[in-house]
Motif scaffolding. Structure first.
Motif, PDB file in Angstrom:
ATOM      1  N   ASP A 115       5.077 -17.485   9.130  1.00 32.57           N
ATOM      2  CA  ASP A 115       6.207 -16.918   8.407  1.00 32.57           C
ATOM      3  C   ASP A 115       7.548 -17.177   9.090  1.00 32.57           C
ATOM      4  O   ASP A 115       7.682 -17.037  10.291  1.00 32.57           O
ATOM      5  CB  ASP A 115       5.980 -15.403   8.288  1.00 32.57           C
ATOM      6  CG  ASP A 115       6.851 -14.788   7.214  1.00 32.57           C
ATOM      7  OD1 ASP A 115       7.731 -15.500   6.698  1.00 32.57           O
ATOM      8  OD2 ASP A 115       6.632 -13.608   6.900  1.00 32.57           O
ATOM      9  N   PHE A 116       8.532 -17.529   8.281  1.00 35.05           N
ATOM     10  CA  PHE A 116       9.856 -17.789   8.862  1.00 35.05           C
ATOM     11  C   PHE A 116      10.582 -16.519   9.266  1.00 35.05           C
ATOM     12  O   PHE A 116      11.613 -16.569   9.897  1.00 35.05           O
ATOM     13  CB  PHE A 116      10.708 -18.646   7.928  1.00 35.05           C
ATOM     14  CG  PHE A 116      10.946 -18.087   6.563  1.00 35.05           C
ATOM     15  CD1 PHE A 116      11.752 -16.975   6.381  1.00 35.05           C
ATOM     16  CD2 PHE A 116      10.378 -18.682   5.439  1.00 35.05           C
ATOM     17  CE1 PHE A 116      11.977 -16.455   5.123  1.00 35.05           C
ATOM     18  CE2 PHE A 116      10.605 -18.162   4.173  1.00 35.05           C
ATOM     19  CZ  PHE A 116      11.402 -17.048   4.016  1.00 35.05           C
ATOM     20  N   LYS A 117      10.043 -15.354   8.876  1.00 35.20           N
ATOM     21  CA  LYS A 117      10.729 -14.097   9.218  1.00 35.20           C
ATOM     22  C   LYS A 117      10.844 -13.897  10.721  1.00 35.20           C
ATOM     23  O   LYS A 117      11.737 -13.207  11.200  1.00 35.20           O
ATOM     24  CB  LYS A 117       9.984 -12.905   8.605  1.00 35.20           C
ATOM     25  CG  LYS A 117      10.237 -12.774   7.111  1.00 35.20           C
ATOM     26  CD  LYS A 117       9.966 -11.351   6.633  1.00 35.20           C
ATOM     27  CE  LYS A 117       9.967 -11.254   5.126  1.00 35.20           C
ATOM     28  NZ  LYS A 117       8.604 -11.326   4.553  1.00 35.20           N
ATOM     29  N   LYS A 144      16.038 -19.546   7.362  1.00 31.15           N
ATOM     30  CA  LYS A 144      14.706 -19.578   6.751  1.00 31.15           C
ATOM     31  C   LYS A 144      14.152 -20.980   6.910  1.00 31.15           C
ATOM     32  O   LYS A 144      14.259 -21.813   6.026  1.00 31.15           O
ATOM     33  CB  LYS A 144      14.795 -19.208   5.273  1.00 31.15           C
ATOM     34  CG  LYS A 144      15.247 -17.767   5.045  1.00 31.15           C
ATOM     35  CD  LYS A 144      15.192 -17.409   3.575  1.00 31.15           C
ATOM     36  CE  LYS A 144      15.512 -15.943   3.328  1.00 31.15           C
ATOM     37  NZ  LYS A 144      16.853 -15.542   3.742  1.00 31.15           N
ATOM     38  N   LYS A 146      11.768 -23.860   6.855  1.00 29.49           N
ATOM     39  CA  LYS A 146      10.504 -24.300   6.273  1.00 29.49           C
ATOM     40  C   LYS A 146       9.869 -25.308   7.219  1.00 29.49           C
ATOM     41  O   LYS A 146      10.494 -25.767   8.180  1.00 29.49           O
ATOM     42  CB  LYS A 146      10.763 -24.963   4.923  1.00 29.49           C
ATOM     43  CG  LYS A 146      11.266 -23.982   3.878  1.00 29.49           C
ATOM     44  CD  LYS A 146      11.326 -24.647   2.521  1.00 29.49           C
ATOM     45  CE  LYS A 146      11.955 -23.728   1.499  1.00 29.49           C
ATOM     46  NZ  LYS A 146      12.421 -24.453   0.327  1.00 29.49           N
TER      47      LYS A 146
END
Ligand SMILES: *[C@@H]1O[C@H](CO)[C@@H](O)[C@H](O)[C@H]1NC(C)=O
Ligand SMILES: *[C@@H]1O[C@H](CO)[C@@H](O)[C@H](O)[C@H]1NC(C)=O
Ligand SMILES: *[C@@H]1O[C@H](CO)[C@@H](O)[C@H](O)[C@H]1NC(C)=O
Length: 351
Positions: A115-117, A144, A146
């Motif tokens: 997850d990019f969080k 964010k 990817k």
């Protein structure tokens, strides 16, 4: 030369009150330009004009970075790290890794899988672990990354070592009339310094600190509009030595910037392709910077010099000012920023 003039970049999207940016960021961009192929290389070279031939941009920036870091400890102390963080995707070539590290001090780091969080947290932790003084900068929510994204990050902390120590005993709490009125420690020193219409002080040997202070208490928008590189260079060449009594707040100017919009507006447009997953692309350019305005560790100010001064001009920086750090030898601007707000106990306007 017939090429379209780019639109002026949008205002810096800073998550902090004050703004500070270092031109050392350009060295990391140059490294990226040497690594990426085709359009992006051309676009980065375009951004770094007007160097001719464009292929020399990298050499110049590599030299400038070297000279700046070698001067560490002479008239300033600088902590700096640059990293290119990649999120999964294809591996970066060994040759690029080696070259960008030796020429541009750019280190390769991997962003956590998944997850990019978690990415902003990892990036923030990297910046604060590298440098004291960056703790106050808030998290970057808009990153964010990817898979395949590269995030370019610079972190820098700068502290001037004054040629003559600012007398600490002469510091006392005063009001700084910034975005909020705050109680700050004011530092005072008197001596001969360089002066010109917008008033400049030069207190560091290898580097000069330039302060641009509006005459009246006002925000910096007007001065910001007036200021061009041409005007600044012209004024700085015309400095004269004068007796000046300087007062300025003891403060840290800290800022965190995300520069995607600005770089796109300046022509670096093709690197951001997020659609082509599996290919390397730029997911963000982040810049943490802090500058410490403190008493420093120079020689004690000599009383005799202060006594000799006949009616010094007053330079009382109790309201927002623009601050520049200029390399004395190359005249390059190493840092540019503004103090709009000084941390301190908030005072209510009693009028
Ligand atoms: C500058 O010197 C300080 C103190 O000696 C050191 O901690 C820091 O890493 C140096 N900075 C660079 C860029 O080498
Ligand atoms: C500025 O930052 C340095 C290093 O983090 C700290 O020691 C100093 O107290 C700070 N100064 C002010 C005025 O907050
Ligand atoms: C800046 O450098 C020049 C030589 O490059 C030197 O003569 C001058 O004294 C320096 N300025 C300061 C403020 O040290």
């Amino acid at each position: 030369d017939g090429s379209p003039t780019p639109h002026p970049p949008p205002p810096l999207s800073s998550s902090s009150v004050n703004t500070l940016i270092s031109s050392l960021l350009l060295a990391s961009l140059a490294a990226l330009g040497e690594g990426s192929l085709g359009q992006t290389t051309t676009q980065i070279q375009g951004l770094l004009k007007p160097v001719t031939p464009p292929s020399k941009v990298g050499d110049l920036l590599s030299e400038a970075l070297k000279s700046f870091t070698e001067a560490n400890g002479t008239s300033f102390q600088v902590h700096t790290s640059s990293g290119v963080f990649t999120k999964q995707g294809p591996a970066i070539s060994q040759a690029f890794t080696k070259q960008s590290q030796t020429r541009f001090r750019l280190q390769n780091q991997a962003l956590g899988k998944g997850d990019f969080k978690a990415d902003p947290k990892q990036l923030q932790a990297w910046a604060t672990a590298t440098h004291r003084g960056l703790e106050g900068a808030p998290l970057l929510a808009d990153i964010k990354a990817k898979a395949g994204a590269m995030i370019l990050a610079n972190a820098l902390h700068f502290k001037g070592l004054w040629e003559r120590k600012v007398n600490e005993e002469k510091t006392d709490p005063r009001t700084f009339l910034g975005k909020k009125y705050t109680k700050v420690i004011m530092m005072h020193r008197a001596g001969t310094t360089y002066l010109y219409i917008y008033r400049q002080i030069s207190a560091l040997k290898r580097a000069s600190l330039v302060l641009l202070l509006p005459f009246h208490v006002e925000n910096l928008a007007r001065l910001d509009k007036l200021l061009t590189l041409e005007l600044l260079s012209k004024r700085l060449e015309k400095t004269s030595v004068a007796s000046v009594a300087i007062s300025m707040p003891k403060a840290n100017i800290t800022s965190t910037l995300s520069l995607q919009k600005q770089l796109s507006a300046l022509g670096v447009a093709d690197a951001w392709d997020q659609e082509s997953t599996g290919k390397l692309h730029l997911g963000g350019v982040l810049h943490w910077a802090s500058l410490e305005l403190g008493a420093g560790a120079g020689k004690q100010d000599e009383e005799s010099e202060e006594e000799k001064m006949d009616r010094p001009k007053m330079f009382y920086a109790d309201h927002p000012f623009i601050i520049l750090v200029r390399d004395n030898a190359s005249r390059a601007l190493l840092m540019m920023g503004a103090l709009d707000h000084a941390e301190g106990e908030v005072l209510h306007d009693e009028l």
